[in-house]
Scaffold this active site. Structure first.
Site, mmCIF file in Angstrom:
data_model
loop_
_atom_site.group_PDB
_atom_site.id
_atom_site.type_symbol
_atom_site.label_atom_id
_atom_site.label_comp_id
_atom_site.label_asym_id
_atom_site.label_seq_id
_atom_site.Cartn_x
_atom_site.Cartn_y
_atom_site.Cartn_z
ATOM 1 N N ASN A 182 0.863 -1.178 0.000
ATOM 2 C CA ASN A 182 0.000 0.000 0.000
ATOM 3 C C ASN A 182 0.902 1.231 0.000
ATOM 4 O OD1 ASN A 182 -1.773 2.059 0.536
ATOM 5 N ND2 ASN A 182 -2.419 1.302 2.550
ATOM 6 N N LYS A 239 0.074 4.243 -0.296
ATOM 7 C CA LYS A 239 -0.588 5.418 0.289
ATOM 8 C C LYS A 239 -0.392 6.638 -0.630
ATOM 9 C CE LYS A 239 -0.375 3.244 4.748
ATOM 10 N NZ LYS A 239 -0.361 3.362 6.192
ATOM 11 N N HIS A 269 -9.838 1.098 4.546
ATOM 12 C CA HIS A 269 -8.595 1.287 5.302
ATOM 13 C C HIS A 269 -8.880 2.213 6.488
ATOM 14 C CE1 HIS A 269 -4.567 2.474 6.395
ATOM 15 N NE2 HIS A 269 -4.134 1.415 5.733
ATOM 16 N N GLU A 299 -7.306 4.578 7.670
ATOM 17 C CA GLU A 299 -7.052 6.006 7.417
ATOM 18 C C GLU A 299 -8.230 6.647 6.703
ATOM 19 O OE1 GLU A 299 -3.220 5.588 5.525
ATOM 20 O OE2 GLU A 299 -2.328 5.008 7.437
ATOM 21 N N GLU A 340 -5.932 -5.244 10.299
ATOM 22 C CA GLU A 340 -4.923 -4.215 10.574
ATOM 23 C C GLU A 340 -5.293 -3.484 11.859
ATOM 24 O OE1 GLU A 340 -2.662 -2.817 6.858
ATOM 25 O OE2 GLU A 340 -4.522 -1.691 6.926
ATOM 26 N N GLY A 345 1.868 1.974 11.081
ATOM 27 C CA GLY A 345 2.849 3.056 11.082
ATOM 28 C C GLY A 345 3.507 3.319 12.432
ATOM 29 N N SER A 355 2.753 -2.312 10.494
ATOM 30 C CA SER A 355 4.183 -2.358 10.844
ATOM 31 C C SER A 355 4.859 -3.673 10.456
ATOM 32 C CB SER A 355 4.389 -2.068 12.335
ATOM 33 O OG SER A 355 4.038 -0.729 12.617
#
Ligand code: PGA
Length: 253
Positions: free
Chosen positions: A9, A11, A91, A93, A160, A166, A205
């Site tokens: 990904n 991003k 996702h 985010e 996730e 991250g 991560s």
């Protein structure tokens, strides 16, 4: 038994110079017994496919409708038309911007309708984990985010944990196994035993040092990789570790 899937990904990577990293990734994807996909920003999907024909490419989001007056949105139908095979939906985010389970489910349905495999993301917050409800929360979130009337082999789930994305932190092997088991249970309750082989990825991560032990956990069908998919020096050993772990053996639900 299905081959493992390693999906990158990218991003909001900001330069097409990144495509140079794909030479080595393409080589390893062509050589090993593992599926590799890359989800770059929309303008790089076509160039990524051309630069790395051994990879599948995918979007990071799509609209829940296949066509229409929706300025700034991208349709699953167009993603398919330009050669994408996958689309990430839900996702964290994007959920953080207000996307609901119902919207995620509608986007996943649009992706399947267009001929894409949705990678449906789910994951608990740090607070939910602290309260001890992570597995219960994830079972509900999976049910609410799944599209109805879709064959479970036409989708991928990505577990996730929000707090792992991250952050450099990951759950323990037994926590990952427990959450994958809960997700598998939800899938089987919704779709029956045909969901026994739906691939459930782990994301958050993932790096070259943890990819081997995470890939070896029962029920883990592959990896969704953010930061460490950007450079071949990180992504290639992750792909090698997933391939070495062998096919995805579904955990008994
Ligand atoms: P990360 O991101 O690997 O950088 O934690 C994963 C993701 O957001 O899909």
């Amino acid at each position: 038994m299905r081959r493992k899937l390693v999906a990158g990904n990218w991003k909001m990577v900001a330069s097409r110079d990144r495509l140079a990293e794909l030479v080595a990734v393409n080589e390893v994807a062509g050589r090993l017994d593992v599926d590799v996909a890359l989800c770059p920003p929309f303008p790089l999907i076509g160039p990524a496919r051309d630069a790395a024909p051994q990879l599948d490419v995918g979007g990071q989001d799509c609209h829940h409708l296949l066509e229409g007056p929706h300025t700034g949105s991208t349709s699953a139908a167009l993603l398919r038309d330009i050669g994408a095979a996958y689309c990430i939906v839900g996702h964290s985010e994007r959920r953080a911007l207000g996307e609901t389970d119902a919207q995620v489910s509608a986007k996943a349905a649009a992706a399947v309708c267009a001929g894409l495999v949705p990678i449906i993301c789910v994951g608990e917050s740090a607070e939910q984990r602290r309260q001890g409800d992570a597995a219960v929360f994830i079972s509900h979130q999976v049910c609410a985010s799944l599209p109805a009337a879709v064959m479970p082999e036409h989708m991928v789930i990505a577990y996730e944990p929000i707090w792992a994305i991250g952050s450099g932190r990951t759950p323990t092997a037994s926590e990952i196994a427990e959450m994958h088991h809960a997700i598998r249970g939800s899938l089987i309750r919704s779709y029956g035993m045909t969901a026994a082989e739906t691939r459930i990825l782990y994301g958050g991560s993932v790096n070259p040092r943890n990819a081997a032990w995470i890939s070896a956990i029962e029920g883990v069908g592959g990896l969704l990789v953010g930061a460490c998919s950007l450079a071949a020096a990180d992504f290639v050993p992750i792909i090698e570790a997933a391939a070495a772990a062998g096919d995805a053996v579904p955990a008994a639900a």
